[in-house]
Enzyme design. Structure first.
Site, short mmCIF file in Angstrom:
data_model
loop_
_atom_site.label_atom_id
_atom_site.label_comp_id
_atom_site.label_asym_id
_atom_site.label_seq_id
_atom_site.Cartn_x
_atom_site.Cartn_y
_atom_site.Cartn_z
N GLU A 34 -9.12 24.27 4.50
CA GLU A 34 -8.15 23.59 3.55
C GLU A 34 -8.75 22.57 2.81
OE1 GLU A 34 -8.77 23.41 6.92
OE2 GLU A 34 -8.40 21.34 7.95
N GLY A 39 -4.20 6.90 -5.13
CA GLY A 39 -5.20 8.02 -4.99
C GLY A 39 -4.67 8.99 -5.92
N GLU A 95 -15.68 19.81 25.99
CA GLU A 95 -14.88 18.83 25.56
C GLU A 95 -13.86 18.40 26.37
OE1 GLU A 95 -13.20 19.47 21.57
OE2 GLU A 95 -12.82 17.14 21.22
N SER A 139 1.03 -1.12 0.04
CA SER A 139 0.03 -0.01 -0.02
C SER A 139 0.58 1.22 0.17
CB SER A 139 -0.79 -0.01 1.26
OG SER A 139 0.08 -0.13 2.38
N HIS A 191 -13.21 24.21 8.17
CA HIS A 191 -12.12 23.92 7.85
C HIS A 191 -11.62 24.34 6.10
CE1 HIS A 191 -11.03 20.68 10.78
NE2 HIS A 191 -12.34 20.64 10.91
N CYS A 207 -10.94 25.46 13.25
CA CYS A 207 -11.88 24.54 14.17
C CYS A 207 -11.11 24.40 15.53
CB CYS A 207 -11.67 23.16 13.45
SG CYS A 207 -13.55 22.42 13.95
N LEU A 208 -10.74 23.56 15.99
CA LEU A 208 -10.15 23.15 17.25
C LEU A 208 -9.18 24.47 17.49
CD1 LEU A 208 -9.65 21.31 19.82
CD2 LEU A 208 -7.62 20.66 18.83
N LEU A 233 1.60 3.57 -2.21
CA LEU A 233 2.14 3.54 -3.60
C LEU A 233 1.62 5.03 -4.03
CD1 LEU A 233 2.79 0.02 -5.05
CD2 LEU A 233 4.16 1.45 -4.12
N1 GLN Z 1 -12.95 18.79 18.82
C1 GLN Z 1 -13.66 20.04 18.33
C2 GLN Z 1 -15.19 19.75 18.36
O1 GLN Z 1 -15.61 18.58 17.68
C3 GLN Z 1 -13.02 20.36 17.10
C4 GLN Z 1 -13.02 19.69 15.95
C5 GLN Z 1 -12.26 19.90 14.89
O2 GLN Z 1 -11.17 20.37 14.89
N2 GLN Z 1 -12.48 19.24 13.65
O3 GLN Z 1 -15.81 20.67 18.06
#
Ligand code: GLN
Length: 535
Positions: free
Chosen positions: A507, A20, A403, A15, A505, A379-380, A17
Site C-alpha cells: 500500500e 498534510g 509473537e 487539528s 506493505h 504482513c500480519l 483540518l
Molecule cells: N506483528 C507482525 C510482525 O512484527 C506483523 C507486522 C505488520 O503487520 N506490520 O512481524
C-alpha cells in the site's frame, strides 16, 4: 545548485483540518508548473519517530524506501507528488533534542550554555536546510496547532529563516466554522489564530480557510482586513468529495499563481490535465464492490490510511467504487461468518501487532480459503494466512507465531534475529525497501509481470524456513522470496481464484495515477467474484 525557495505551512484553530493534504496539494500544483519540489514534516512531539506510538494515538506509520518510520502525512506527499520521502523528510522535537544533547555530550558547544534559542532552533534550521539547493521549492509543514507550547521552537526557527531569506512564504490553514443557529460563517477563530502567529513574529502571506461551504467575497474581505492580508491572499478550502480534487480547486482559486508571484517564480509549464482527468473519472464511478477488512484498529480512519487509499486507487483503475466493510476481528468469534460476509466480494487482513484479534482473523482466512472468496493478507495478514493453512490443512494444530505464543511447539514465525544477523540491519525490525524475486508461472508473477520487485517492510517476525515444505506439500505456493537472505515474501494458494499473502506493505507504493498492481488485480478479482455470485 538550485536557489531553493521555502513555503512554510502552519495550522490554526484546531487539528485535523488537512494540513498534510494542503501541503501535498501545493506540491502538486508546483510540479504541474514544472518545478522540482520536496516536502518536510516537522512534528513537535518528543518521540524520536512515530514508530513506537499506537495507531490509536497517531494513526498509520508511513514507511519510506530507506526504512524511516514516519508521519502519515508523508504518505499524502508521496501520493500527490513525485517527491520521494526519506529519513530527511520527517523531523520530530524528540529527534532534534536528541541530536542537540548528543552534541552537548560530545562537547560540540565549547563551554556554552545550551539553550532552546539558538541551539535547538539552529538544529531545526539545519534540518530544514538539509536538502537546500537540491529542489526549486521545499515545502515545510509544521505539525500541531499554533498556540501549542511545544511547537514554539519550530515556529521560531521558521520565523528566523524568513527573516534571513526573502525567498520564503508562510501559508496558514484555519477553520471558518459555519454556525447553524446564526446561519453564517464565523471568522473570529481565524482572526485569533493569525493574531497568535503574529505575536510570535510571523505574518502569514496566504490563508487557506477550511469551511463547509465556499467563502463569499464579503467574508474573504473581512478576513483579509482583520489579518493584514490582501483579498487574493484569502483562499477558500471547502469540503470536497475526494481529497485529490484539492490541487485543482486551489489552482482555480488562483493559489498557484499567487504563490509564484510571491516567490518570484515564472511557471515553466502548466499541466494538470492527467490529474484532472483522473479526478473526473473518480467522480463518475458507478458500480460498487465491497471489500471486508478484518483487523483491530479498523474503525479509526487514520490507522490504515495508505491501505484505504491504495484500494481506492485500484478501484478507480477498474472503474469501481470500493466500499470498505470494516470488521473488528474479535467480533468474528461470536458470529456466523456466512452471515457476516454475505455482502462481501473480497476479504483483506492488513498489518498489525500483538495477539488481540488473531483467532478472529484465522477464522476469516479459513472462510475465504474454503469459500473461494478473493483474499489478500498483508504482513500480519500473510502470517495469519500461513498459520491458518498449517493448522487446518497440514493439520499441525498448534502452529503459531512466537509473537502470539512463545511456547508453541510449532513456531511458524520466528523473531527476525533468529534467522539473520540483525546487527547488520541496525534494528530488530525489517524496515524499508527489500528485493523480492518472483517465481515465474505464479499468480504473483502474472500480476507484477517481472521477476524482481522492491517493496517496503515493517515487521519483526519472519516465516520459519523449516515450514516451507509443509506449505508446498499441502498446496500453497511460495511465489516470492528475498534472494539475499532467503526469506519468504509472498505466498499464494494453488486451487483458489485469488488468494495471496505478502510479508511487505504494497500500500505504501500505490499512487492515484499509478495504482499498485497487486491491489488492481485484487479489486478486479473481487469484481469477478461479485459477477460470479450474481449469475
Ligand atoms: N506483528 C507482525 C510482525 O512484527 C506483523 C507486522 C505488520 O503487520 N506490520 O512481524
Amino acid at each position: 545548485m538550485l536557489k531553493t525557495k521555502y513555503i512554510f505551512i502552519t495550522g490554526g484553530v484546531l487539528s485535523a483540518l488537512g494540513k498534510g493534504v494542503a501541503a501535498a496539494s501545493i506540491g502538486n500544483i508546483l510540479e504541474s508548473y514544472g518545478f522540482t519540489i520536496s516536502i518536510l514534516k516537522l512534528d513537535p512531539y518528543l518521540n524520536v519517530d512515530p514508530g513506537t506510538m499506537s495507531p490509536f494515538q497517531h494513526g498509520e506509520v508511513f514507511v519510506t524506501d530507506d526504512g524511516a518510520e514516519t508521519d502519515l502525512d508523508l504518505g499524502h506527499y508521496e501520493r500527490f507528488t513525485t517527491a520521494k520521502m526519506s529519513q530527511e523528510n520527517n523531523w520530530t522535537a524528540g529527534k532534534i533534542y536528541n541530536d542537540v544533547i548528543q552534541k552537548e555530550r560530545r562537547g560540540d558547544y565549547l563551554g556554552k550554555t545550551v539553550q532552546v534559542i539558538p541551539h535547538v532552533t539552529d538544529e531545526i534550521k539545519s534540518a530544514i536546510k538539509v536538502m537546500h539547493g537540491k529542489y526549486d521549492v521545499i515545502l515545510v509543514e509544521i505539525g500541531g496547532t499554533v498556540g501549542d507550547i511545544e511547537s514554539l521552537p519550530f515556529l521560531e526557527a521558521i520565523r528566523q529563516i524568513g527573516l534571513e531569506d526573502n525567498d520564503s512564504i508562510y501559508v496558514h490553514l484555519t477553520l471558518v466554522p459555519f454556525i447553524k443557529t446564526a446561519g453564517e460563517l464565523k471568522t473570529k477563530p481565524t482572526q485569533h489564530s493569525v493574531k497568535a502567529l503574529r505575536e510570535i513574529g510571523i505574518q502569514p502571506d496566504i490563508l487557506l480557510c477550511r469551511a463547509e461551504i465556499p467563502l463569499n467575497d464579503d467574508i474573504k474581505k473581512k478576513i483579509a482586513l482583520f489579518t493584514n492580508l490582501k483579498f487574493d491572499d484569502v483562499v477558500s478550502a471547502p469540503d470536497v468529495k475526494t481529497i485529490y480534487e484539492i490541487p485543482l480547486i486551489f489552482k482555480k482559486e488562483g493559489l498557484g499563481s499567487n504563490i509564484l508571484k510571491k516567490l518570484n517564480l515564472q511557471k515553466k509549464k502548466d499541466d494538470s490535465e492527467i490529474w484532472a482527468k483522473w479526478v473526473n473519472r473518480v467522480k463518475n464511478l458507478k458500480e460498487e464492490i465491497v471489500i471486508s477488512i478484518v483487523g483491530k484498529y479498523i474503525q479509526l480512519n487514520d490507522s490504515y490510511k495508505s491501505l484505504y487509499e491504495a484500494l481506492f486507487h485500484a478501484g478507480v483503475k477498474n472503474n469501481l467504487r470500493v466500499k470498505l466493510d470494516l470488521v473488528e476481528s474479535e467480533d468474528l468469534l461470536k458470529c456466523d461468518l456466512s452471515e457476516r460476509f454475505k455482502l462481501s466480494h473480497a476479504i483483506l487482513i492488513p498489518g498489525g501487532f500483538g495477539i488481540r484479534g488473531i483467532e478472529g482473523m484465522i477464522k476469516a482466512v479459513e472462510y475465504s480459503r474454503i469459500n473461494r472468496i478473493p483474499f489478500l493478507g498483508i504482513c500480519l495478514g500473510m502470517q495469519v494466512a500461513s498459520i491458518e493453512f498449517i493448522r487446518n490443512v497440514a493439520e499441525i494444530k498448534d502452529a503459531d507465531s512466537v509473537e502470539f505464543n512463545k511456547y508453541a511447539h510449532n513456531k511458524v514465525f520466528l523473531k527476525l534475529k533468529e534467522l539473520i544477523n540483525i546487527e547488520e540491519l541496525g534494528h530488530n525490525m525489517r524496515l524499508g525497501e527489500y528485493k523480492c524475486a518472483l517465481e515465474k508461472g505464479t499468480l504473483c508473477y502474472s500480476i507484477y509481470k517481472t521477476e524482481k520487485i522492491f517493496e517496503r517492510h515493517r515487521h519483526r517476525f519472519e516465516f520459519n524456513p523449516k515450514f516451507e515444505t509443509v506449505l508446498e506439500d499441502n498446496g500453497m505456493i511460495i511465489s516470492g522470496k528475498n534472494p539475499e537472505r532467503n526469506l519468504v515474501e509472498m505466498i499464494e494458494l494453488k486451487d483458489h481464484p485469488w488468494f495471496i499473502g505478502c510479508q511487505f506493505h504494497p500500500e505504501f507504493k500505490s499512487r492515484p495515477i499509478n495504482p499498485h498492481p497487486l491491489f488492481v488485480s485484487f479489486v478486479k478479482s473481487a469484481k469477478k467474484f461479485k459477477d460470479r455470485i450474481k449469475s
